[in-house]
Design an enzyme around this catalytic site. Sequence first.
Site, PDB file in Angstrom:
ATOM      1  CG  HIS A 112      63.651 151.311 -11.961  1.00  0.00           C
ATOM      2  ND1 HIS A 112      64.093 150.021 -11.929  1.00  0.00           N
ATOM      3  CD2 HIS A 112      62.349 151.284 -11.597  1.00  0.00           C
ATOM      4  CE1 HIS A 112      63.097 149.228 -11.531  1.00  0.00           C
ATOM      5  NE2 HIS A 112      62.030 149.974 -11.329  1.00  0.00           N
ATOM      6  CG  HIS A 141      64.489 147.836 -14.808  1.00  0.00           C
ATOM      7  ND1 HIS A 141      63.784 148.862 -15.357  1.00  0.00           N
ATOM      8  CD2 HIS A 141      63.629 147.156 -13.999  1.00  0.00           C
ATOM      9  CE1 HIS A 141      62.540 148.798 -14.939  1.00  0.00           C
ATOM     10  NE2 HIS A 141      62.426 147.781 -14.098  1.00  0.00           N
ATOM     11  CE  LYS A 172      61.568 141.662  -7.586  1.00  0.00           C
ATOM     12  NZ  LYS A 172      60.327 141.600  -8.359  1.00  0.00           N
TER      13      LYS A 172
HETATM   14  N1  ARG Z   1      58.292 149.882  -8.677  1.00  0.00           N
HETATM   15  C1  ARG Z   1      57.605 149.798  -9.933  1.00  0.00           C
HETATM   16  C2  ARG Z   1      58.422 148.989 -10.938  1.00  0.00           C
HETATM   17  O1  ARG Z   1      59.605 148.906 -10.801  1.00  0.00           O
HETATM   18  C3  ARG Z   1      57.338 151.140 -10.537  1.00  0.00           C
HETATM   19  C4  ARG Z   1      56.377 151.979  -9.756  1.00  0.00           C
HETATM   20  C5  ARG Z   1      55.672 152.967 -10.603  1.00  0.00           C
HETATM   21  N2  ARG Z   1      54.783 153.795  -9.873  1.00  0.00           N
HETATM   22  C6  ARG Z   1      53.573 153.438  -9.462  1.00  0.00           C
HETATM   23  N3  ARG Z   1      52.890 154.313  -8.761  1.00  0.00           N
HETATM   24  N4  ARG Z   1      53.031 152.314  -9.801  1.00  0.00           N
HETATM   25  O2  ARG Z   1      57.868 148.473 -11.892  1.00  0.00           O
END
Ligand code: ARG
Length: 621
Positions: free
Chosen positions: A161, A158, A155
């Site tokens: 991130h 964005h 994905k």
């Molecule tokens: N991969 C998740 C996203 O893109 C963010 C992860 C954040 N960290 C966590 N421990 N939940 O939304």
Amino acid sequence: MSVSAITGELSKLGLTQPEAVKQSLPDYNIVDVFKNFIADEFSRITKVDKSVVFDALDTPKVLDQGDLIVALPRLRLKGINPNDKAKEWSEQFQKGKFVSEVKPQGVFIQFFFNKSVLFDLVVNDVLKRKTEYGYLPLGVGKKVIVEFSSPNIAKPFHAGHLRSTIIGGFISNLYEKLGWDVIRINYLGDWGKQFGLLAVGFEKYGSEEKLAQDPINHLFEVYVKVNNDVRNETNEATGESQEGVDASEQDEKKIQSSTNEQAKQFFRRMEDGDEAALKIWSRFRDLSIEKYIDTYARLNIRYDNYSGESQVPQELMKNATKQFEEKGLVHIDRGAKLIDLTKFNKKLGKTLVEKSDGTSLYLTRDVGEAVRRYETYKFDKMIYVVASQQDLHCAQFFEILKQMGFDWAKNLEHVNFGMVQGMSTRKGNVVFLDNILQETKEKMHEVMKKNSEKYAQIEDPDKIADLVGISAVMIQDFQSKRILNYEFKWDRMTSFEGDTGPYLQYAHSRLCSVQRKSDISDEEMENANFDLLTEPCAASLVRTLVQYPDVIKRASNNNEPSTVVTYLFSLCHIVSQCYDILWVAGQERDVAAARLALYRATRQVIYNGMTLLNLTPVERM
Ligand code: ARG
């Protein structure tokens, strides 16, 4: 370097360390030397406990208000008139060698440091410690985990991130500068039905060649195509259109597609530990990580661990649900399991912890992962750098862990941040980190070419454009308080004027050039006579340099990169005013040596601040 360097410098001046208050670090932080002196003398006059005075001494907003300031109401003295006392106590204060002026101002008392002591201590200390200037051993022996970036494989990477990456990189460095043992973790979104979909899609649309070349973009391409198939099949079946909705996020009951069925089966196999299925998945994961490692390296970031949602052991999640069931907190709704967190905090609501088919969820994976991390690292603190859209999510799993009786749950901290608006590249709205960096570099290159004379002197313009471009993106992000949203503005951020990344790089490279142009040796600088620095702008500079360790401390109190950035810009503004007055070229050698030492120290502090922010300072641009 030996811990007593500052003490050594003091003794050269015929001074000794003032008696130290327990929370002070006078061997590392020169401001604390002065604070100890003032606390001692002030406590003698006022009979207020030294340590209370010490804590009440603040850095004023502007240098005009002194080097330290105390607001008398903060001393919690009953029955005094603070305005009168400010005058009286200022007069009684014995300034000794450390303080040159004590000024009452309303309910405040302002203290000005003795400049000659200050110059000697600060310039020498910075020149000696170099990159270690600013280090404070506050967290020695303690371990912190910083989880940041955490993109989802297949994905787009964005803006959220990107912010997590930049802010998290800074926070990790910050804790290191405070002596903590820092573990950097990237928690990939690498589990879920979308990987079943990706595997099915790869059969149809994948290319081994493209995968090897550019795994991140290729997997995304495949993912988009296979999602389209699901959508089209569903539309044929139901006549409904779900434009733009990710198939893995659609309501399962509405999806009537054979591709989707295959994806579900594939993911089921993954959850059951089927080796063939896991092999395909782990190849996607490994290739993506390999690519990410390179991109992060451009931002000076490396991870200790690439974890991910896939790494959470099943039984840890099942445990959580079981504990809640035993406490009678679980409701079953159409086969799915829900827990009610309103009992602990109204705002947390009810939340799903297990789907009807028994598969895990984002939330429960976070619960299990936190437990796993504690077992592995026994951290003293764990920081999650995640967008504020996930405030509720974080609060929920923090609460779940707390209710499970984990004492360490109180040491979890969510560092959140606002949104970036308008981040898109020429290729469109879907942004990958690599593309953003590429485009900023091109943009920077265009700006640099406008000054053809300078441009011709740069050895590797491509590299410089890259580094300066990266600073443009990062400084724009760091500039305001992290919780605020901001708009991504190409022209503004790549400008050399105003408080931008390129301006900061320019300030650093100009100081490098001052040094390059002079033949004064390091030894001459170390033995320079700082009494020759009589100009007010020199004093402003050194008075700002001394604040750096406290700036780091302050930034860590609220995990706020803007604290460091604001400081660096004010330092750059002062030094740019100095250039017209404090010449090095064509001066008497002793004057030149003292001035150059001051510039050298300033360059070092700008360098330290920039690298703390994960920027690479350039020497020419
Ligand atoms: N991969 C998740 C996203 O893109 C963010 C992860 C954040 N960290 C966590 N421990 N939940 O939304």
